[in-house]
Write an enzyme that holds these catalytic residues in place. Sequence first.
Site, PDB file in Angstrom:
ATOM      1  N   ASN A  38      15.055   6.325  -7.207  1.00 54.14           N
ATOM      2  CA  ASN A  38      16.332   6.235  -7.218  1.00 54.14           C
ATOM      3  C   ASN A  38      17.744   7.440  -7.841  1.00 54.14           C
ATOM      4  OD1 ASN A  38      16.835   3.301  -6.382  1.00 54.14           O
ATOM      5  ND2 ASN A  38      14.795   3.233  -7.326  1.00 54.14           N
ATOM      6  N   SER A  87       1.238  -1.440  -0.046  1.00 56.96           N
ATOM      7  CA  SER A  87      -0.107   0.178  -0.129  1.00 56.96           C
ATOM      8  C   SER A  87       0.461   0.705   0.367  1.00 56.96           C
ATOM      9  CB  SER A  87      -0.827   0.077   1.206  1.00 56.96           C
ATOM     10  OG  SER A  87      -0.232   0.226   2.620  1.00 56.96           O
ATOM     11  N   GLY A  88       1.995   1.181  -1.004  1.00 57.35           N
ATOM     12  CA  GLY A  88       3.031   1.951  -1.237  1.00 57.35           C
ATOM     13  C   GLY A  88       2.693   2.999  -1.997  1.00 57.35           C
ATOM     14  N   ASN A  89       3.402   4.216  -2.178  1.00 55.56           N
ATOM     15  CA  ASN A  89       2.938   5.053  -3.615  1.00 55.56           C
ATOM     16  C   ASN A  89       2.710   4.075  -4.436  1.00 55.56           C
ATOM     17  OD1 ASN A  89       4.702   7.097  -5.810  1.00 55.56           O
ATOM     18  ND2 ASN A  89       2.719   7.597  -4.314  1.00 55.56           N
ATOM     19  N   LYS A 114      17.128  -1.505 -14.482  1.00 54.64           N
ATOM     20  CA  LYS A 114      17.070  -0.227 -14.724  1.00 54.64           C
ATOM     21  C   LYS A 114      17.798   0.784 -13.296  1.00 54.64           C
ATOM     22  CE  LYS A 114      12.787   0.804 -12.959  1.00 54.64           C
ATOM     23  NZ  LYS A 114      11.972   1.718 -12.193  1.00 54.64           N
TER      24      LYS A 114
END
EC number: 1.1.1.8
Length: 359
Positions: A273, A13-15, A208
Amino acid sequence: MIQKKYQVTIIGSGNWGSVAAKLIASNTLKLNSFHDEVRMWVFEETLPNGEKLTDIINKTNENVKYLPGITLGSNVVADPDLEHAVKDANMLVFVTPHQFMEGICKRLVGKIKGDAEAISLIKGMEVNPEGPQMISSLISKQLGVNCCVLMGANIANEIALQKFSEATVGYKEDEEVAQRWVQIFGTPYFHVSAVRDVEGVELCGTLKNVVAIAAGFVDGLEMGNNTKAAIMRIGLNEMKAFSKLMFPSVCDNTFFESCGVADLITTCLGGRNRKVADAFARSGGKRSFHELEAELLHGQKLQGVSTAEEVYEVLRQRGWQESFPLFKTVHEICVGRLPPSAIVQQSGNATQIPVYGRL
């Protein structure tokens, strides 16, 4: 004949997990073959005002911590109990930081329905003495379910604002299942396609993030767009070479899907990142990634630093370090063996990037 109905649960339930809930919830209301309700497992947190995060989500239809200002949909139900959240689901969407997945899978063994299908939105891998294991494979082996993947040029906040975006579903064999995932995620502003290359799609999404760390170093050192473009091209070449060495079945065309070059570009331009690596380089490597992650990401997790370590371990085990100098250098900068400026090599007044051979 009674038509089978599919019940979707999102594990995380993060971003990005909250955006996935928003996409899926908008579709389950329109599609007769799906139950309206979408459950979302929430790792419970107590917010500064003393309220539980799940209570606020269920009261306001908004994840005020990880996706503030965005309505998820009245049919999204936050559930802090993992086993209860998956109890009735036959479509499981995994979207948590990859370092938590082994523990989550262990908790779910024997707790999910026998006809369940899974999809992973998780970027990362597990590395053990036997070698690397992709997260989709970990889910499949531990839970005994087929697991597709969804990767793409997907900065979550932009999708939440309904800005046009693309994604790629990677599947092994069952195209019908893949198309069901396409159906449940796809919207007019989120275009989803499917390719039969689960390893290629997943490795693109995983690797990536390592290249984005390198791009962040370039930005933090203010080396300019030419250098950044070179790092991205070199990184794509190493992504492709590494993927095809690990899984010879990986398709060249996968790198031209949204999960490949498009995801690489967007992550190197605007992802978390890149952002944290930029700050790391500006500090001269004196501030830790852990400290910067806490300061800049407000509870979200980096993936690139841990993935760089995992990739390096694979390279070390196989003696491949010199064939992947960008991947190797990113890890060595992250752990403090090299300064951020080592992302390129200085020779006189000219900046030289090593020749990265094709494998």
